[in-house]
Every structure is written in C-alpha cells, then in structure tokens.
Design a protein around this motif. Sequence first.
Motif, PDB file in Angstrom:
ATOM      1  N   CYS A 242       0.820  -1.219   0.000  1.00 10.71           N
ATOM      2  CA  CYS A 242       0.000   0.000   0.000  1.00 10.71           C
ATOM      3  C   CYS A 242       0.851   1.265   0.000  1.00 10.71           C
ATOM      4  O   CYS A 242       0.458   2.285  -0.582  1.00 10.71           O
ATOM      5  CB  CYS A 242      -0.946  -0.009   1.198  1.00 10.71           C
ATOM      6  SG  CYS A 242      -2.299  -1.189   1.026  1.00 10.71           S
ATOM      7  N   SER A 243       2.020   1.221   0.631  1.00 11.72           N
ATOM      8  CA  SER A 243       2.884   2.408   0.637  1.00 11.72           C
ATOM      9  C   SER A 243       3.388   2.710  -0.774  1.00 11.72           C
ATOM     10  O   SER A 243       3.467   3.877  -1.171  1.00 11.72           O
ATOM     11  CB  SER A 243       4.056   2.208   1.594  1.00 11.72           C
ATOM     12  OG  SER A 243       4.934   1.196   1.124  1.00 11.72           O
ATOM     13  N   LYS A 246       0.343   3.972  -2.830  1.00  9.71           N
ATOM     14  CA  LYS A 246       0.039   5.351  -2.433  1.00  9.71           C
ATOM     15  C   LYS A 246       1.010   6.324  -3.080  1.00  9.71           C
ATOM     16  O   LYS A 246       0.607   7.377  -3.603  1.00  9.71           O
ATOM     17  CB  LYS A 246       0.100   5.478  -0.909  1.00  9.71           C
ATOM     18  CG  LYS A 246      -0.186   6.883  -0.408  1.00  9.71           C
ATOM     19  CD  LYS A 246      -0.053   6.958   1.117  1.00  9.71           C
ATOM     20  CE  LYS A 246      -0.286   8.392   1.594  1.00  9.71           C
ATOM     21  NZ  LYS A 246      -0.105   8.506   3.066  1.00  9.71           N
ATOM     22  N   ARG A 247       2.298   5.976  -3.074  1.00 16.74           N
ATOM     23  CA  ARG A 247       3.306   6.847  -3.662  1.00 16.74           C
ATOM     24  C   ARG A 247       3.089   7.018  -5.162  1.00 16.74           C
ATOM     25  O   ARG A 247       3.191   8.125  -5.701  1.00 16.74           O
ATOM     26  CB  ARG A 247       4.694   6.272  -3.380  1.00 16.74           C
ATOM     27  CG  ARG A 247       5.842   7.203  -3.733  1.00 16.74           C
ATOM     28  CD  ARG A 247       7.125   6.820  -3.043  1.00 16.74           C
ATOM     29  NE  ARG A 247       7.596   5.493  -3.414  1.00 16.74           N
ATOM     30  CZ  ARG A 247       7.611   4.445  -2.595  1.00 16.74           C
ATOM     31  NH1 ARG A 247       7.166   4.575  -1.354  1.00 16.74           N
ATOM     32  NH2 ARG A 247       8.067   3.279  -2.998  1.00 16.74           N
ATOM     33  N   GLU A 250      -0.093   9.256  -5.683  1.00 18.23           N
ATOM     34  CA  GLU A 250       0.166  10.675  -5.417  1.00 18.23           C
ATOM     35  C   GLU A 250       1.003  11.305  -6.518  1.00 18.23           C
ATOM     36  O   GLU A 250       0.791  12.475  -6.881  1.00 18.23           O
ATOM     37  CB  GLU A 250       0.879  10.806  -4.058  1.00 18.23           C
ATOM     38  CG  GLU A 250      -0.041  10.502  -2.880  1.00 18.23           C
ATOM     39  CD  GLU A 250       0.687  10.461  -1.550  1.00 18.23           C
ATOM     40  OE1 GLU A 250       0.013  10.526  -0.504  1.00 18.23           O
ATOM     41  OE2 GLU A 250       1.932  10.359  -1.552  1.00 18.23           O
ATOM     42  N   SER A 278     -10.211   7.922  -4.032  1.00 18.26           N
ATOM     43  CA  SER A 278      -9.561   8.064  -2.734  1.00 18.26           C
ATOM     44  C   SER A 278      -8.385   7.086  -2.638  1.00 18.26           C
ATOM     45  O   SER A 278      -8.422   5.996  -3.211  1.00 18.26           O
ATOM     46  CB  SER A 278     -10.548   7.793  -1.596  1.00 18.26           C
ATOM     47  OG  SER A 278     -10.912   6.421  -1.566  1.00 18.26           O
ATOM     48  N   ILE A 279      -7.357   7.461  -1.894  1.00 23.44           N
ATOM     49  CA  ILE A 279      -6.159   6.629  -1.783  1.00 23.44           C
ATOM     50  C   ILE A 279      -6.473   5.243  -1.193  1.00 23.44           C
ATOM     51  O   ILE A 279      -6.027   4.226  -1.741  1.00 23.44           O
ATOM     52  CB  ILE A 279      -5.074   7.345  -0.940  1.00 23.44           C
ATOM     53  CG1 ILE A 279      -4.568   8.581  -1.679  1.00 23.44           C
ATOM     54  CG2 ILE A 279      -3.917   6.392  -0.645  1.00 23.44           C
ATOM     55  CD1 ILE A 279      -3.838   8.278  -2.966  1.00 23.44           C
ATOM     56  N   PRO A 280      -7.251   5.150  -0.088  1.00 30.33           N
ATOM     57  CA  PRO A 280      -7.568   3.816   0.433  1.00 30.33           C
ATOM     58  C   PRO A 280      -8.302   2.951  -0.594  1.00 30.33           C
ATOM     59  O   PRO A 280      -8.042   1.741  -0.706  1.00 30.33           O
ATOM     60  CB  PRO A 280      -8.463   4.110   1.646  1.00 30.33           C
ATOM     61  CG  PRO A 280      -8.098   5.495   2.053  1.00 30.33           C
ATOM     62  CD  PRO A 280      -7.794   6.221   0.793  1.00 30.33           C
ATOM     63  N   CYS A 283      -5.887   1.763  -3.309  1.00 32.43           N
ATOM     64  CA  CYS A 283      -5.060   0.669  -2.785  1.00 32.43           C
ATOM     65  C   CYS A 283      -5.833  -0.648  -2.805  1.00 32.43           C
ATOM     66  O   CYS A 283      -5.324  -1.678  -3.249  1.00 32.43           O
ATOM     67  CB  CYS A 283      -4.602   0.999  -1.367  1.00 32.43           C
ATOM     68  SG  CYS A 283      -3.452  -0.222  -0.691  1.00 32.43           S
TER      69      CYS A 283
END
Length: 414
Positions: A242-243, A246-247, A250, A278-280, A283
Amino acid sequence: MTGADSDPVLLSLTLPLVTVIAILLVSIFWIYGRKNGADSKLPPGDKGWPIVGYIFSPFKPHPATTLGDYLNIQFSRYGKIFSTRYRGKTVIISADCEFNRFVLQNEQTLFQNNLPLGFKKFMGEGSLPFLTGDVYRSKKSLMVAFFNSWQIQSRFLAEVEEAAKAVMTSWRQRRQILADEEINKFLFNIAIEKAMGMTPDDHEVEELRKAFIAAYDGFYAVPTSLPFTRYSKALKARDIICSIVKRKAEDRMLRIDKMDEKENDLLWYCLKNSSLASIPNICDEVVGFIFAALLNTQNTIALAIYLLGKCPKSLRQLRDEFKQTDTDELANLTWDAYKNMEFCQSVINETLRLGNIVPRLWRKTLSDVNYKGYIIPQGTTVITHIAAMHLDPSAFENPNIFDPWRWLVFLIIL
C-alpha cells in the motif's frame, strides 16, 4: 508429616477436582449433543470436536485431481450437502449442482460473499468481493467498463505474448528453472503493468512481487498478530504494497491533467473516476486486481505444464495445432486465431476442470434460508464446492483422468 501420611491428603484433594472436571466434560458433551439435535433441520453431518468442531481437516492440502480424504468421507456418508463445524462455526458444504445454482442465483438477496478473514484483511474491505447492494453494483459496473475498454482488448494478447517471451528468454543461460517461480513472475509482470503501468525494469517490481507472495501466504493462516507468524508477516507485506501504491497514486495526481493515453492502466482509471479516487480505495482496487490475477492462476498454469508432460499425445497434438496456424497469425496472435484453436481450448477446459481456478465459493446467509426442508440459519457460512462437481463421476467419465478430448465433443455440439 511424612510422605506416607501425605498420600491420603493428596488423594482427598485430587478426587473432588477430577470429579468436577469429569462432570464438566460430560455436561459439555451432553449440551453439545442436544444442540446437534436442535440443529436437526440442518443438512446431516459430522460436527467434529465439541464447540470448536474441525480446525484443519476440511482444507488440508491434497492433489488437485482429488477432493482429499475429508471431503470424500463426508460426501460418502452424508450425500452432496452436509453440515459441519469449522473453528467453532457452523458451515454447510455443498457439491450439489442444484443447490449451488440456487446459492449463486440468490447472490445479494439470500447470500453474500463470506471469504475467510485473511482475504478481507489483505485484499481490503473496499475490494469488490466484500461489497454489497448499490455500492457493489456501482463499483462492479465501473470495473467491468475498464476491463472491456478497447484499449485493453486490442493489446492484451500481444502484451501476454511479449511477457511470455521475456520470461522464457531469461531461461537460456540457466541449467535449471523452477516452474512455479517463473509462472509467478510471468503473471505478476502482466498484472502490475495493467494495474500501475510498471515494467520488470522498475526497481520496485521485485519488491512488490515478494510482498504479494508474503501476503498471500497469510490468507489461510490463523489470525494472530504475534511476531514472526505468517499472519503478522502478511500484514506487514500489505503495508509495503500500500505504501508503494500510495506513492504511485500521489505522483499521478500531480500530473492528472497531462495524462498520457498510453498509460491506460487501473491506477489512471481510478483517478479519473471520482467514486474510485480516494487513496484507500485505490489501494484496495489495485491489491484486489493483482491478487485476482495471481490467486490459483499460478497453480493452474503449473498444473497444465505437469499434465501435458504426463500426456505426450496431448502435447504433440497441441504443438501440431499451433504449427497448422497461419505463420502471420502466430507471429501476431489474434483473438480470433486463438479461439479457433479447438484442441488448445480443450486443454484449457480440462486443466480448469482438474485445477479448479476457484475450487470453492464462500457465502453467508443474509436471513434464514429454507431449501428442500433444510433450514439454514441467518449468518451461516455456505461453501459451494465447485471442484467436487468437476470431479463427480456422474458428470464426467473417469473424472480423475486428464482427457482434453472429452471437450472436443462439446465444441462440435456447440
């Protein structure tokens, strides 16, 4: 007090304790027996140990061309629908075609998805399999539109072929290869490119692949967060995944107005649709997409290699069919050319029958369900066992034998 004098005292203390334990155990078995009697409207079945039921037996590893000892015994004793207890909860397991069809036809009305806890933790609560009602229908329509887009269809076969050639080219200087590892790389390279536009040259791809392997390893693990357990390692692996997602998301957001049409991947698609942006949610969608591409598909391809290796006649016929395909078509394989390879389709069908890319479907009753006199209470887990239907002698002659020619008859009829 001497040792001899202490024996009667010790005995006087021990006997009441043993008596209490014995009474407690008898009471548990009696209550459990009465409860099983009260559950007489459930399909018959062996409930296993008191309270906890079975812990491992229903899902012990077994050869792909069999159902395993546990299911063979239960189906022979109780028929194609039986009840049991798995880790303390009542579970209905069915190999009955009619009942399984009834379950699937009443999705979202009488039944909903009920995958084990590990699946929800690692794929994400926002993933399509765990949604219901209008939210499920809305997101499903958006995802279907993505998969059906002409940009995806027009290049898909060529991209699969390119990925296969890249993996096989890497074998030339190697004396030994591990098929399972190479298949995983092949599938992951396709999935990660479609999900986030990443290629094998990207330094984070191998890190992501290993993280997905670690997360998958925790799907069926006992859910405990103790350090060094498979479950705990799987949770950490999902955090790594997920990190990175997310990167990447973004970074794309910073240039959303300068989108390159060639970057037509799932990440762009989610960012362009406000309900997915949305980011969540991104993911969950990316992780769910890649897991769907990898889960069991890897095992099925490995099984195809194994089965073809054990059946030289089928391998020769498959090669002959490819040789008979027009050279130009084979160099740039088209969807029509692929679909016209009848024996290739038969090999795929037979491998899927034996390999069962989705061997079982987990569902949960949304209300009390009455089916042919059985009453299945609300909240009960129902497992429709697809593999059991595929290995049913009444449906397939010699069901444990790899026989791709059986499908040629169906193709001729169609």
